[in-house]
Design a protein around this motif. Structure first.
Motif, PDB file in Angstrom:
ATOM      1  N   UNK A   1    -104.954 -83.411  49.806  1.00 57.07           N
ATOM      2  CA  UNK A   1    -105.666 -82.721  50.870  1.00 57.07           C
ATOM      3  C   UNK A   1    -104.844 -82.782  52.154  1.00 57.07           C
ATOM      4  N   UNK A   2    -104.600 -81.608  52.780  1.00 58.00           N
ATOM      5  CA  UNK A   2    -103.834 -81.609  54.011  1.00 58.00           C
ATOM      6  C   UNK A   2    -104.715 -81.983  55.200  1.00 58.00           C
ATOM      7  N   UNK A   3    -104.090 -82.192  56.356  1.00 57.50           N
ATOM      8  CA  UNK A   3    -104.817 -82.666  57.533  1.00 57.50           C
ATOM      9  C   UNK A   3    -105.869 -81.668  58.005  1.00 57.50           C
ATOM     10  N   UNK A   4    -105.602 -80.363  57.826  1.00 60.82           N
ATOM     11  CA  UNK A   4    -106.569 -79.344  58.252  1.00 60.82           C
ATOM     12  C   UNK A   4    -107.828 -79.411  57.397  1.00 60.82           C
ATOM     13  N   UNK A   5    -107.658 -79.498  56.074  1.00 59.86           N
ATOM     14  CA  UNK A   5    -108.809 -79.606  55.183  1.00 59.86           C
ATOM     15  C   UNK A   5    -109.590 -80.888  55.444  1.00 59.86           C
ATOM     16  N   UNK A   6    -108.867 -81.968  55.681  1.00 56.27           N
ATOM     17  CA  UNK A   6    -109.511 -83.258  55.952  1.00 56.27           C
ATOM     18  C   UNK A   6    -110.360 -83.177  57.214  1.00 56.27           C
ATOM     19  N   UNK A   7    -109.822 -82.566  58.267  1.00 58.50           N
ATOM     20  CA  UNK A   7    -110.561 -82.430  59.516  1.00 58.50           C
ATOM     21  C   UNK A   7    -111.792 -81.549  59.331  1.00 58.50           C
TER      22      UNK A   7
END
Length: 221
Positions: A1-7
């Motif tokens: 999971x990339x940082x954008x999806x995580x946020x």
């Protein structure tokens, strides 16, 4: 999971930090079937317009699914306008700090078990599932409390069956249904045994929208 999806997941999950939304979501999750705004408003003691606002907010991020149906399933002229109905969404959100991916491990084990040339590995997994259930049942002493803590969301139906509204193994069930259901069944049987109840009360009975195991009041169903 990339940082954008995580946020995004973090922000969407934060919607449930609101007390009204949490109670609303819990009511829908425990209800099983889809519900209307009016039913939600009456159940948690808020106005219809406030219920509609929070319902649509949760639906906008996939925490709730929306359908339309006429009252009492009526059709044809004079049957009224289709009502907006809400059910728990199929989207899963899991946020771990630091990031972890336990569902990947579960899928790897399930894939290995299905590919095993003999049943020895699968039998070992079922035995481990039973023992975990026994330990949890013995710890709580109550089957409902045990299954609630394990994430099954047990609800007692009108016929006194205990229906499990949630499958903790849902992400694995999609590709390894037989294995996951057998592990569910073994775990629930173990939990019954640990709580000094008859394990044979647990029946493997798959159905859409709930866990594949049903617990009957007695073992004669």
């Amino acid at each position: 999971m990339n940082s954008t999806d995580y946020q995004r997941d973090l922000e969407d999950l934060a919607l449930l930090s609101d007390d009204v939304r949490q109670r609303l979501y819990d009511f829908i999750a425990q209800h099983g079937d889809s519900v209307t705004r009016e039913e939600v408003a009456a159940a948690i003691g808020i106005t219809r317009s406030l219920a509609a606002y929070h319902l649509d907010k949760l639906a906008s991020v996939g925490l709730l699914d929306v359908t339309f149906a006429r009252p009492d399933g009526r059709t044809g002229p004079g049957s009224g306008r289709p009502a907006k109905r809400y059910a728990r969404g199929r989207r899963e959100i899991a946020v771990n700090v630091p990031p972890r991916n336990y569902s990947l491990l579960a899928k790897l084990l399930a894939t290995a078990a299905d590919a095993a040339p003999s049943s020895e590995f699968r039998d070992a997994l079922e035995s481990a599932s039973t023992q975990e259930g026994i330990a949890l049942g013995a710890q709580t002493g109550d089957i409902t409390a045990a299954l609630s803590s394990a994430g099954f969301e047990p609800v007692t139906a009108e016929n006194d069956d205990i229906v499990l509204c949630n499958c903790p193994f849902h992400s694995v069930v999609q590709e390894h249904s037989k294995l996951a259901c057998n592990l569910n069944h073994a775990f629930v049987r173990g939990a019954l045994e640990g709580a000094h109840a008859d394990p044979d009360r647990a029946e493997l009975s798959p159905a859409v929208g709930r866990c594949c195991v049903v617990i009957h009041p007695d073992a004669h169903r």
